[in-house]
Design an enzyme around this catalytic site. Structure first.
Site, PDB file in Angstrom:
ATOM      1  CD  GLU A   1      -4.203   8.026   3.966  1.00 14.57           C
ATOM      2  OE1 GLU A   1      -4.667   7.866   2.825  1.00 14.57           O
ATOM      3  OE2 GLU A   1      -3.848   7.085   4.703  1.00 14.57           O
TER       4      GLU A   1
ATOM      5  CG  ASP B   1      -2.516   2.043   6.508  1.00 22.38           C
ATOM      6  OD1 ASP B   1      -2.964   3.043   7.098  1.00 22.38           O
ATOM      7  OD2 ASP B   1      -2.539   1.942   5.270  1.00 22.38           O
TER       8      ASP B   1
ATOM      9  CG  ASP C   1      -2.068   7.402   0.270  1.00 25.79           C
ATOM     10  OD1 ASP C   1      -1.617   8.550   0.210  1.00 25.79           O
ATOM     11  OD2 ASP C   1      -2.557   6.797  -0.717  1.00 25.79           O
TER      12      ASP C   1
ATOM     13  CG  ASP D   1      -1.704   1.212   1.422  1.00 23.04           C
ATOM     14  OD1 ASP D   1      -2.283   1.689   0.438  1.00 23.04           O
ATOM     15  OD2 ASP D   1      -1.744   1.733   2.556  1.00 23.04           O
TER      16      ASP D   1
ATOM     17  N   GLY E   1      -5.105   3.113  -3.363  1.00 17.47           N
ATOM     18  CA  GLY E   1      -6.389   3.765  -3.579  1.00 17.47           C
ATOM     19  C   GLY E   1      -6.189   5.225  -3.902  1.00 17.47           C
TER      20      GLY E   1
ATOM     21  CG  ASN F   1      -7.962   0.615   1.215  1.00 20.71           C
ATOM     22  OD1 ASN F   1      -7.387   0.693   2.298  1.00 20.71           O
ATOM     23  ND2 ASN F   1      -7.555   1.291   0.152  1.00 20.71           N
TER      24      ASN F   1
END
Length: 403
Positions: free
Chosen positions: A190, A337, A183, A181, A270, A340
């Site tokens: 983010e 983390d 962010d 991931d 994302g 999602n």
């Protein structure tokens, strides 16, 4: 040698210095014995050397020569007779990595006590790192890894340490695919909140992001809602956002070290391709997948092009990247983390929650809650000393924490 053949265990202890092991083995060479097993450790210049050998016809002479050698070395020796090789280790072998900052005797006692309570045995202990955290690897046998992980998870939380349990198998030594991931994992913060700062709606976006990462909101719906607030932001703001990105401490060290071993890397986010593609190029990451912000006449429209990379999309990306590399999904490692990331962590051979939300920590195979991404190297059996030695050989100075 048969299971009933006589054997002799020689244990030598004392101050370590060059030549101790060769001197003892030289004495054994004169007796013509077979070396069945050897184990040696050194702690603060204190040596413990164990050698298991076959028993020669003239045992009395061998014992006298070994004791004489120990006396000359100024060391203590113990000799124990028995039969056969070491007892075979029980089924169910695991690597249990314990990470603390600091790692107290109270915490380690509690963890090893839980191991014993499962009926498992600790066969070997070695230190993987002394800084920026203390990481200890326990070689455990006699317990199912899944059951052992469950038994240790609650104790780790109570003691404020991280514990990762992995089955001992060939996968730990082979080339693997790391899927991360972005962010709050690969980078601090983010990206969407950084962009929102240019639209004057950072607080509103942050609140929705936190709820989405905790699993309280549908990710796609919440993402489209947040992106709509970015309408009108100039495309040039994305350059400013990228320039302001701060990687997680240890991120470059982790990527650099594992690439030397042939690992492949992917980032699945994302967030947005306008940022992640540049990040992948900077780090030398092999694959990247994220959402694309629509830009018209140099400004964000508040819309996303194509399908949203959501929770299920991240898991699909992991599987597709594994196929592209030509490895089984069992050879993948996922790091994330937020909620999602749950499907991606579940699909991977090893799912690691990195400073994650409680729901994610509970679901992951392993959890790391210290702010150093390269700590994950210790879970893979790579020590801090090996990392620094490889960097030194390449003319690189390993960054000291917190860089």
């Amino acid at each position: 040698m048969t299971a009933t053949s006589a054997t002799l265990l020689i244990t030598l202890t004392g101050t370590d210095r060059p030549g101790v092991t060769s001197t003892l083995l030289g004495t054994l060479a004169h007796a013509g014995v077979e070396v069945i097993d050897v184990e040696q450790i050194v702690l603060r210049q204190r040596l413990v050397l164990g050698v298991l050998v076959s028993v020669p016809p003239d045992t009395t002479r061998l014992v006298a020569e070994v004791e004489s050698t120990a006396a000359e070395l100024g060391m203590h020796v113990e000799l124990s007779r028995g039969t056969g090789d070491n007892r075979s280790r029980p089924e169910g072998r695991s690597h249990v990595t314990v990470i603390g900052d600091p790692l107290t005797a109270v915490a380690l006692s509690a963890i090893t006590g839980r191991v014993a309570a499962t009926g498992a045995n600790i066969d070997r202990i070695e230190r993987m790192a002394r800084y920026p955290v203390t990481a200890i690897d326990l070689h455990v046998s006699g317990a199912d890894p899944v059951e052992l992980r469950g038994a240790l998870a609650a104790e780790a939380a109570a003691q404020g340490v991280d514990v990762a349990v992995q089955p001992t198998n060939l996968l730990r030594h082979g080339m693997r695919l790391i899927v991360m991931d972005v962010d709050s994992t690969l980078i601090q913060g983010e990206v969407i909140e950084m962009i929102a700062a240019h639209a004057g709606c950072e607080d509103e976006v942050r609140e929705v992001t936190e709820r989405a990462m905790a699993g309280e909101l549908d990710f796609e719906e919440s993402l489209r809602q947040r992106v709509a607030l970015l309408e009108g932001v100039p495309e040039s703001a994305l350059d400013e956002v990228y320039d302001g990105i701060v990687l997680a401490p240890g991120a470059r060290t982790m990527v650099r070290t594992l690439k030397r071993l042939g690992y492949r890397f992917a980032i699945v986010s994302g967030g947005f391709t306008q940022v992640t593609d540049r990040l992948a190029a900077d780090l030398g990451v092999h694959f990247a997948r994220a959402n694309e912000l629509e830009v018209v006449d140099g400004r964000l429209t508040g819309r996303i092009l194509g399908d949203v990379v959501d929770r299920a999309g991240k898991a699909r990306a992991l599987e597709e990247f594994a196929e592209a590399v030509g490895i089984d999904v069992a050879s993948t490692i996922a790091i994330g983390d937020g909620a999602n990331d749950l499907d991606m962590l579940a699909a991977a051979g090893l799912g690691i929650a990195y400073n994650a939300k409680p729901r994610v920590r509970e679901a992951a195979d392993a959890s790391v809650n210290v702010p150093y991404l390269d700590t994950i190297l210790y879970l893979l059996g790579i020590s801090r000393e090996e990392i620094e030695a490889a960097d030194a050989a390449a003319g690189v100075v390993t960054p000291a924490p917190p860089v």
